[in-house]
Design a protein around this motif. Structure first.
Motif, PDB file in Angstrom:
ATOM      1  N   PHE A  13      43.102  12.123  43.207  1.00  0.00           N
ATOM      2  CA  PHE A  13      42.912  12.541  41.735  1.00  0.00           C
ATOM      3  C   PHE A  13      41.965  12.973  41.223  1.00  0.00           C
ATOM      4  CE2 PHE A  13      46.982  10.087  40.466  1.00  0.00           C
ATOM      5  CZ  PHE A  13      47.773  11.290  41.042  1.00  0.00           C
ATOM      6  N   PHE A  14      41.138  11.961  41.653  1.00  0.00           N
ATOM      7  CA  PHE A  14      39.220  12.796  41.484  1.00  0.00           C
ATOM      8  C   PHE A  14      39.044  14.067  42.720  1.00  0.00           C
ATOM      9  CE2 PHE A  14      38.049   8.230  39.725  1.00  0.00           C
ATOM     10  CZ  PHE A  14      37.634   8.496  38.635  1.00  0.00           C
ATOM     11  N   GLY A  15      39.161  14.345  43.816  1.00  0.00           N
ATOM     12  CA  GLY A  15      39.198  15.078  44.708  1.00  0.00           C
ATOM     13  C   GLY A  15      40.101  16.307  44.163  1.00  0.00           C
ATOM     14  N   LEU A  16      41.199  15.984  43.892  1.00  0.00           N
ATOM     15  CA  LEU A  16      41.980  17.311  43.064  1.00  0.00           C
ATOM     16  C   LEU A  16      40.841  17.655  42.149  1.00  0.00           C
ATOM     17  CD1 LEU A  16      44.391  18.563  43.241  1.00  0.00           C
ATOM     18  CD2 LEU A  16      45.800  17.727  41.971  1.00  0.00           C
ATOM     19  N   GLY A  17      40.817  16.985  41.177  1.00  0.00           N
ATOM     20  CA  GLY A  17      39.765  17.693  39.905  1.00  0.00           C
ATOM     21  C   GLY A  17      38.861  18.040  40.261  1.00  0.00           C
ATOM     22  N   SER A  50      37.753  22.016  39.447  1.00  0.00           N
ATOM     23  CA  SER A  50      36.682  21.945  38.594  1.00  0.00           C
ATOM     24  C   SER A  50      35.612  23.263  39.509  1.00  0.00           C
ATOM     25  CB  SER A  50      35.498  20.978  38.914  1.00  0.00           C
ATOM     26  OG  SER A  50      34.936  21.284  37.926  1.00  0.00           O
ATOM     27  N   HIS A  51      36.069  23.220  40.662  1.00  0.00           N
ATOM     28  CA  HIS A  51      34.769  23.786  41.610  1.00  0.00           C
ATOM     29  C   HIS A  51      35.779  25.452  41.312  1.00  0.00           C
ATOM     30  CE1 HIS A  51      31.691  21.660  43.413  1.00  0.00           C
ATOM     31  NE2 HIS A  51      32.271  21.408  43.751  1.00  0.00           N
ATOM     32  N   TYR A  52      37.597  25.901  41.642  1.00  0.00           N
ATOM     33  CA  TYR A  52      37.803  26.514  41.674  1.00  0.00           C
ATOM     34  C   TYR A  52      37.715  27.406  39.883  1.00  0.00           C
ATOM     35  CZ  TYR A  52      41.798  29.676  41.050  1.00  0.00           C
ATOM     36  OH  TYR A  52      42.694  31.326  41.101  1.00  0.00           O
ATOM     37  N   GLU A  53      38.175  26.343  38.581  1.00  0.00           N
ATOM     38  CA  GLU A  53      37.546  27.254  37.139  1.00  0.00           C
ATOM     39  C   GLU A  53      36.174  27.671  37.280  1.00  0.00           C
ATOM     40  OE1 GLU A  53      38.413  22.908  35.337  1.00  0.00           O
ATOM     41  OE2 GLU A  53      40.655  24.117  35.788  1.00  0.00           O
ATOM     42  N   GLN A  54      34.851  27.211  38.246  1.00  0.00           N
ATOM     43  CA  GLN A  54      33.183  27.549  38.314  1.00  0.00           C
ATOM     44  C   GLN A  54      33.756  29.285  38.312  1.00  0.00           C
ATOM     45  OE1 GLN A  54      31.416  25.018  39.733  1.00  0.00           O
ATOM     46  NE2 GLN A  54      31.008  23.871  38.060  1.00  0.00           N
ATOM     47  N   SER A  55      34.301  28.953  39.833  1.00  0.00           N
ATOM     48  CA  SER A  55      34.644  30.329  40.120  1.00  0.00           C
ATOM     49  C   SER A  55      34.934  31.196  39.374  1.00  0.00           C
ATOM     50  CB  SER A  55      34.919  29.803  41.475  1.00  0.00           C
ATOM     51  OG  SER A  55      36.295  30.024  41.526  1.00  0.00           O
ATOM     52  N   GLU A  56      36.043  30.642  38.725  1.00  0.00           N
ATOM     53  CA  GLU A  56      37.055  31.546  38.228  1.00  0.00           C
ATOM     54  C   GLU A  56      36.207  31.987  36.669  1.00  0.00           C
ATOM     55  OE1 GLU A  56      41.174  31.129  36.535  1.00  0.00           O
ATOM     56  OE2 GLU A  56      42.142  32.128  37.646  1.00  0.00           O
ATOM     57  N   GLY A  57      35.331  31.227  36.508  1.00  0.00           N
ATOM     58  CA  GLY A  57      34.978  31.085  35.210  1.00  0.00           C
ATOM     59  C   GLY A  57      35.956  31.106  33.722  1.00  0.00           C
ATOM     60  N   THR A  58      36.889  29.721  34.703  1.00  0.00           N
ATOM     61  CA  THR A  58      37.792  29.333  33.078  1.00  0.00           C
ATOM     62  C   THR A  58      37.445  27.960  32.547  1.00  0.00           C
ATOM     63  OG1 THR A  58      39.245  28.990  34.914  1.00  0.00           O
ATOM     64  CG2 THR A  58      39.270  30.893  33.844  1.00  0.00           C
ATOM     65  N   LEU A  59      36.197  27.441  33.200  1.00  0.00           N
ATOM     66  CA  LEU A  59      36.092  26.074  33.506  1.00  0.00           C
ATOM     67  C   LEU A  59      36.547  25.204  31.832  1.00  0.00           C
ATOM     68  CD1 LEU A  59      35.511  23.450  34.891  1.00  0.00           C
ATOM     69  CD2 LEU A  59      33.125  24.160  34.267  1.00  0.00           C
ATOM     70  N   LEU A  60      35.495  26.495  30.617  1.00  0.00           N
ATOM     71  CA  LEU A  60      35.904  25.510  29.514  1.00  0.00           C
ATOM     72  C   LEU A  60      36.966  25.985  28.470  1.00  0.00           C
ATOM     73  CD1 LEU A  60      31.927  25.829  28.424  1.00  0.00           C
ATOM     74  CD2 LEU A  60      33.305  24.312  29.707  1.00  0.00           C
ATOM     75  N   ALA A  61      38.086  26.986  29.387  1.00  0.00           N
ATOM     76  CA  ALA A  61      38.758  27.799  28.765  1.00  0.00           C
ATOM     77  C   ALA A  61      40.031  26.167  29.096  1.00  0.00           C
ATOM     78  CB  ALA A  61      39.076  28.822  28.791  1.00  0.00           C
ATOM     79  N   SER A  62      41.122  26.886  27.106  1.00  0.00           N
ATOM     80  CA  SER A  62      41.763  25.379  27.123  1.00  0.00           C
ATOM     81  C   SER A  62      43.377  26.663  27.930  1.00  0.00           C
ATOM     82  CB  SER A  62      42.036  25.862  25.738  1.00  0.00           C
ATOM     83  OG  SER A  62      42.565  27.207  25.478  1.00  0.00           O
ATOM     84  N   VAL A  63      44.042  25.749  27.985  1.00  0.00           N
ATOM     85  CA  VAL A  63      45.251  26.684  28.872  1.00  0.00           C
ATOM     86  C   VAL A  63      46.293  27.462  28.514  1.00  0.00           C
ATOM     87  CG1 VAL A  63      47.565  26.079  30.433  1.00  0.00           C
ATOM     88  CG2 VAL A  63      45.607  24.284  30.490  1.00  0.00           C
ATOM     89  N   ARG A  64      45.785  27.444  26.911  1.00  0.00           N
ATOM     90  CA  ARG A  64      46.583  28.278  25.362  1.00  0.00           C
ATOM     91  C   ARG A  64      45.806  29.656  26.275  1.00  0.00           C
ATOM     92  NH1 ARG A  64      46.458  26.031  20.894  1.00  0.00           N
ATOM     93  NH2 ARG A  64      48.178  25.477  21.653  1.00  0.00           N
TER      94      ARG A  64
END
Length: 90
Positions: free
Chosen positions: A59-63, A67-81
């Motif tokens: 689970f830590f590896g998946l997280g 996290s890397h994917y969210e950083q590259s996409e620019g959605t790291l701090l965005a909510s799912v909504r």
């Protein structure tokens, strides 16, 4: 696979929470096995605790991957909504 999980709404925070929950579950299953199965002994309780405890690094590896994917996409701090609303607006 990570992209698909992200599109389904799974966030890095979810994976990190699952990792910490599995650590707690590992301790709980060890203690439960130790008391609920008195004839099985400490070895069996240890095996249960180790089995559940091996989920945490996954689970830590998946997280981390999410996290890397969210950083590259620019959605790291965005909510799912917010992410879903942005996709629907497109």
């Amino acid at each position: 696979m990570i992209k698909k999980l992200h599109e389904m709404g799974l966030r890095s925070e979810h994976a990190y929470m699952a990792a910490f929950a599995s650590i707690g579950l590992s301790i709980a299953t060890w203690a439960t096995s130790l008391t609920a199965e008195p004839g099985a002994g400490l070895d069996r309780a240890d095996r249960w605790g180790i089995f559940i405890g091996e989920w945490a690094p996954t689970f830590f590896g998946l997280g981390l991957a999410l996290s890397h994917y969210e950083q590259s996409e620019g959605t790291l701090l965005a909510s799912v909504r917010e992410i879903r609303e942005d996709r629907e607006a497109m």
